[in-house]
Scaffold this active site. Structure first.
Site, short mmCIF file in Angstrom:
data_model
loop_
_atom_site.label_atom_id
_atom_site.label_comp_id
_atom_site.label_asym_id
_atom_site.label_seq_id
_atom_site.Cartn_x
_atom_site.Cartn_y
_atom_site.Cartn_z
N LYS A 1 0.84 -1.19 0.00
CA LYS A 1 0.00 0.00 0.00
C LYS A 1 0.89 1.24 0.00
CE LYS A 1 -4.28 1.64 2.09
NZ LYS A 1 -5.34 1.35 3.07
N GLU B 1 -20.16 -6.07 10.64
CA GLU B 1 -21.16 -5.36 11.42
C GLU B 1 -22.23 -6.29 11.98
OE1 GLU B 1 -19.18 -2.47 8.72
OE2 GLU B 1 -20.09 -4.44 8.44
N ARG C 1 -25.70 -2.49 7.48
CA ARG C 1 -25.32 -3.87 7.19
C ARG C 1 -25.71 -4.82 8.33
NH1 ARG C 1 -20.52 -3.75 3.50
NH2 ARG C 1 -19.54 -5.39 4.73
#
Length: 645
Positions: free
Chosen positions: A287, A373, A401
């Site tokens: 990254k 979640e 969610r």
């Protein structure tokens, strides 16, 4: 944004141009593309680190696959900037995440190269399988390719999709972009599994490609080489020495160096030529690759504001008040110091929700469940059932969610889970996909649920204390993204009386404005403008969307000609609940005109939050105009426009 620094990239009007280039030219495209992504994001801000990590992968996919006929689905979309530049949106990059500009995520309405929109995680494999089935049923589409990160693949939806894809056994491609870094480091057993690869699978039609991956590993830079060594440990661990993915029915290739163009092209071409069923290609990437400030940053420049390319220093305006997130985190930590039963749950967003502040003080009482979640809500519910006081801190848009768990596992059982709902309302540059528009309605519909909204940061401190003291069922409090209003903060929060609002300003009986949330400051500003025009408005802060302060509402209705409700939420929210409750109490029969101000029945694209609320009619002048309309007053348009400016 074309100049002599990008001679090869300048030849790319679309992905078709990549397919006529040599491998060396593709490598040059990637190098030039990386520099251009850095330059573009330095001017607009955005998700830099993840985009830099997939530069070579983006070039290679578009060079090998026949997009847009082949459907390329990026999970989340944080990493889509190189893709956008390569697919005809290069000249639009200065408008990235700006009002009227291009989205920071993939978006179907923006380009035929964005076959499926993204922003929330872990949806890409499901979408790719849907495209695959469509192809096999005769629709005009080619192969489907899903690119998903090691953070996103930790969510249950990704496994549901892989399980289904393995069962179907149809030709499709999943590329696992493994950089060990989402917004926060991935957590959970799957992350550990991906981090413990020990041996490459050599069976099946892709044995040769596996050997290529192994041979190239020693030539890779040390970060990628270490990642590959870590990743190779994935493959054993099951009794038959196959990978987890192979057990689900996928052919597994990897790990490969996601920054080695020759290796990427070889593996992608080979996989495309040989695949008959689902294939997972495991790429190790870094990254922030190629930009030293990003590679050296703890979050790898995941999300950045505008910055200086030479130094990497971000331009951030000095805040006049702390952020609501920081105020919540500090108030929760203070409460945790006083009450050892207080715990916090977050879904892969410890810093984004502010619970990292509590974690520094009480690391064993803060739980990051990953992008999960649904699990997080039920996990919190069970802790509440034993007498702990869980604060479930989740962005409004992501709490959606876990809605079934809120209904079935929390509300139905009357368990006192405390929901700290950050990013309520419109959120700015992330646009419609991240707007917290619906929580008032979807939580307010649940029996026994208490729903609060903070008007400012001091009120938020009181609501944290109120939630901590509430043990009679679930309770939620919402607050927006951004900084507070600058009001003094109390040292400790005061427990509010459930279902009681407060009067802010007494008017003369013409119009009352009942506000929920941080638009209270706009209501007060509107009242000052109206006063100059001879209209003396009453203002009240509801504090609670549920239960409503019916005594306050009855008083406003009985003593005013008009009542206007104001909220930072969608239709079927606070205003609707006020109207329904008034109807039940007969208050609509008293002659008071009632109007509701909420978000319009459409999704609002990215812009600065103030611009978005102006677009929605939910700013100071929007309130002024609503008041003048309901009272039948004729304020001059020139006057209103001058005040708006």
């Amino acid at each position: 944004m074309t100049d002599t620094k990008t001679p090869t990239l300048d030849r790319v009007a679309g992905p078709a141009d990549l397919r006529s280039m040599s491998d060396t030219e593709l490598r040059n495209v990637a190098d030039e593309l990386r520099a251009e992504v850095v330059e573009a994001v330095s001017q607009t801000g955005g998700h830099l680190g993840s985009s830099l990590g997939v530069v070579e992968l983006s070039v290679a996919i578009h060079a090998v696959f026949d997009t847009p006929r082949d459907k390329l689905v990026w999970d989340v979309g944080h990493q889509c900037y190189p893709h956008k530049i390569l697919t005809g949106r290069r000249k639009q990059m200065p408008t990235l995440r700006q009002g009227g500009g291009i989205s920071g995520f993939t978006k179907r309405s923006e380009s035929e190269y964005d076959p499926f929109g993204a922003a929330h995680s872990s949806t890409s494999i499901s979408a790719a399988l849907g495209f695959t089935i469509s192809r096999d049923m005769g629709q005009p589409t080619g192969d489907a390719v899903a690119v998903i990160g090691d953070g996103s693949i930790s969510a249950g939806m990704a496994y549901e999709a892989m399980n289904n894809a393995g069962h179907e056994g149809r030709r499709m491609f999943v590329i696992l972009n493994d950089n060990e870094m989402s917004i926060a480091p991935p957590v959970g057993a799957m992350s550990s599994y991906l981090s413990s690869l020990s041996e490459l699978s050599r069976a099946g039609p892709f044995g040769g490609l596996v050997a290529i991956a192994e041979g190239m590993e020693q030539l890779a830079p040390k970060p990628v080489r270490d990642g590959a060594r870590r990743a190779r440990e994935l493959v054993t661990g099951l009794e038959n020495r196959g990978t987890f993915f192979e057990e689900l029915g996928f052919d597994y290739i990897g790990p490969i160096d996601g920054h080695d163009m020759a290796q990427l092209l070889s593996v992608l071409r080979g996989a495309k030529a040989r695949a008959t069923g689902p294939v997972l290609i495991h790429c190790c990437t870094v990254k922030g690759k190629g930009y030293a400030p990003a590679e050296g940053s703890a979050d790898k420049y995941h999300g950045v504001s505008k910055f200086d390319v030479g130094t990497g220093v971000q331009a951030k305006a000095k805040a006049n008040a702390p952020s609501y997130t920081a105020v919540f985190g500090d108030a929760l930590t203070t409460l945790a110091e006083e009450d050892p039963s207080v715990v916090a749950v977050t879904a892969a967003m410890p810093s984004g929700t502010g619970v990292d502040r509590m974690a520094k003080r009480f690391p064993n009482r803060v739980f990051d469940v990953g992008i999960a979640e649904q699990h997080g809500v039920t996990f919190a519910a069970a802790m509440a059932a034993t007498g702990l006081k869980p604060f479930c801190a989740i962005y409004s848009t992501f709490l959606q969610r876990g809605y079934d768990q809120i209904v079935h596992d929390v509300a139905l059982q009357g368990l006192p889970v405390r929901f700290a709902i950050d990013r309520a309302g419109l959120v700015g540059a992330d646009g419609a996909t991240h707007a917290g528009s619906f929580d008032i309605g979807y939580l307010g519909a649940l029996p026994g649920m208490v729903v609060m909204a903070a008007a400012d940061e001091a009120e938020l401190v009181h609501m944290v204390a109120t939630a901590g003291a509430h043990n009679d069922g679930p309770i939620a409090f919402r607050y927006p993204r951004g900084n507070g209003t600058g009001v003094p903060l109390p040292e400790t929060g005061r427990v509010l009386e459930i279902g009681k609002g407060r009067m802010i300003r007494e008017g003369d009986g013409e119009v009352a404005i009942l506000s929920l949330g941080t638009l209270l400051s706009d209501c007060e500003a509107a009242a000052r403008i109206l006063e100059a025009e001879g209209i003396n408005a009453t203002i009240a802060d509801a504090r609670f969307a549920k239960p409503l302060d019916m005594a306050l509402i009855a008083n406003l209705v009985q003593t005013h000609k008009a009542l206007i409700t104001v909220e930072q939420g969608a239709m079927a929210g606070f205003g609707a609940m006020v109207l329904q409750s008034m109807a039940a109490e007969g208050l609509l029969d008293l002659g008071c005109k009632v109007r509701t101000m909420c978000l319009p029945d459409r999704f609002i694209d990215q812009a600065a939050p103030a611009e978005m609320y102006r677009d929605a009619g939910l700013d100071t002048m929007g309130i002024v105009e609503q008041v003048t309309r309901v009272l039948g007053r004729d304020l001059k348009v020139v006057t209103l426009n001058a005040k708006r400016r």
